[in-house]
Design a protein around this motif. Structure first.
Motif, PDB file in Angstrom:
ATOM      1  N   ASN A  37     -53.349 -88.726  68.567  1.00 48.31           N
ATOM      2  CA  ASN A  37     -53.011 -87.596  67.426  1.00 48.31           C
ATOM      3  C   ASN A  37     -51.763 -87.263  68.046  1.00 48.31           C
ATOM      4  OD1 ASN A  37     -54.290 -83.855  68.993  1.00 48.31           O
ATOM      5  ND2 ASN A  37     -53.942 -86.523  69.913  1.00 48.31           N
ATOM      6  N   HIS A  84     -56.744 -78.946  62.662  1.00 47.98           N
ATOM      7  CA  HIS A  84     -55.899 -80.433  64.017  1.00 47.98           C
ATOM      8  C   HIS A  84     -56.837 -80.939  63.495  1.00 47.98           C
ATOM      9  CE1 HIS A  84     -53.452 -81.902  66.762  1.00 47.98           C
ATOM     10  NE2 HIS A  84     -53.544 -82.175  67.082  1.00 47.98           N
ATOM     11  N   SER A 124     -51.953 -77.182  67.117  1.00 51.47           N
ATOM     12  CA  SER A 124     -51.528 -78.456  67.505  1.00 51.47           C
ATOM     13  C   SER A 124     -51.181 -78.777  68.196  1.00 51.47           C
ATOM     14  CB  SER A 124     -50.635 -79.319  66.054  1.00 51.47           C
ATOM     15  OG  SER A 124     -50.845 -79.690  65.054  1.00 51.47           O
ATOM     16  N   CYS A 158     -49.779 -82.378  61.641  1.00 50.52           N
ATOM     17  CA  CYS A 158     -51.013 -83.702  62.217  1.00 50.52           C
ATOM     18  C   CYS A 158     -51.492 -84.479  61.156  1.00 50.52           C
ATOM     19  CB  CYS A 158     -51.086 -82.526  63.323  1.00 50.52           C
ATOM     20  SG  CYS A 158     -52.417 -81.522  62.651  1.00 50.52           S
TER      21      CYS A 158
END
Length: 269
Positions: free
Chosen positions: A107, A83, A31, A181
């Motif tokens: 995100n 991710h 992430s 995430c």
């Protein structure tokens, strides 16, 4: 003997250490944003465009996308991507002032100076896939009704309200205190499904209906990993560690959101 023990510990920690902790040597994975490129800019741009076109061909206003920041062979069983974020159809302003249709990625990323903390980010597919070690994307396209609700949540204060900046790569999606995430994406999805910003209600419904992925790592490895990386924590796991993944989110939506589609996009020259 001490040297041998140190080498054994190094091997164990390198296996459990999350992508963020490996960024200095291996580029951007997990992430985190930025880092070394594993493909040429031209390949990344071509792949990002292919992902956008695939989503657009399905008429999606919003989709869930995932990238591989770590080789599939290095990931624990049941996990294919590292991710995840939302691709939202938007009007994008170019550097020369032109306005073009395209997808923006919503995100969160770990902060480079402190990987145990995350921040919300909005970038574009080419940025999102820049840190990929394999050019393969996972895509989930929710039903039109859920897309409409997701867009409403993403455009509202609820989106920021659901962000928990205390990051853990194996965050428990059923509890509060840590988030990664995929848990954030799941929280936003459930806020849209149940049309609420009450995080306690969201977690209660998650506990009732969502099936998380077991983290198949021994307690010893988890303990050693948490000693060497601030981005690994089991503080939010009252029992055996579990986490949300792209795969479990896909299973969840395909079970409860009629019309959800799941796709994969591979790079081809």
């Amino acid at each position: 003997m001490r040297v041998l023990l140190a080498l054994i510990l190094l091997v164990i920690v390198s296996w459990i250490t999350p992508p963020s902790a490996q960024t200095a040597n291996n580029g951007s994975v997990g992430s985190q944003a930025g880092g070394a490129l594993h493909f040429s800019p031209e390949q990344i741009i071509r792949f990002a465009k292919k992902v956008e076109k695939t989503i657009a061909a399905k008429g999606a206003r919003v989709a869930i996308v995932a990238r591989k920041g770590q080789a599939a062979s290095e990931l624990p069983p049941g996990m294919s991507f590292t991710h995840t974020g939302f691709a939202v159809y938007s009007e994008i302003t170019t550097h020369d002032g032109r306005k073009l249709p395209g997808y923006a990625i919503y995100n969160l990323y770990q902060q480079a100076q402190d990987p145990s903390v995350s921040a919300l980010a909005q970038d574009f597919p080419v940025d999102f896939f820049a840190g990929a070690v394999e050019l393969e994307a996972g895509i989930i396209i929710p039903s039109p009704e859920l897309q409409k609700r997701l867009l409403a949540v993403i455009a509202s204060p609820t989106y920021k309200l659901l962000h928990e900046p205390r990051y853990s790569s194996i965050a428990n999606p059923y509890t509060l205190g840590k988030q990664n995430c995929t848990e954030f994406v799941l929280d936003v999805i459930n806020a849209a499904i149940y049309q609420t910003n009450d995080i306690k209600q969201i977690k209660a419904n998650t506990q009732k209906y969502f099936v998380a992925q077991e983290v198949n790592v021994s307690p010893l490895k988890l303990m050693l990993g948490s000693m060497f990386s601030a981005a690994i924590s089991t503080a939010d796991h009252p029992g055996a560690p579990v986490t949300a993944t792209f795969e479990t989110i896909g299973n969840y939506l395909q079970r409860y959101d009629a019309g959800t589609k799941r796709l994969r996009v591979l790079y081809r020259n």
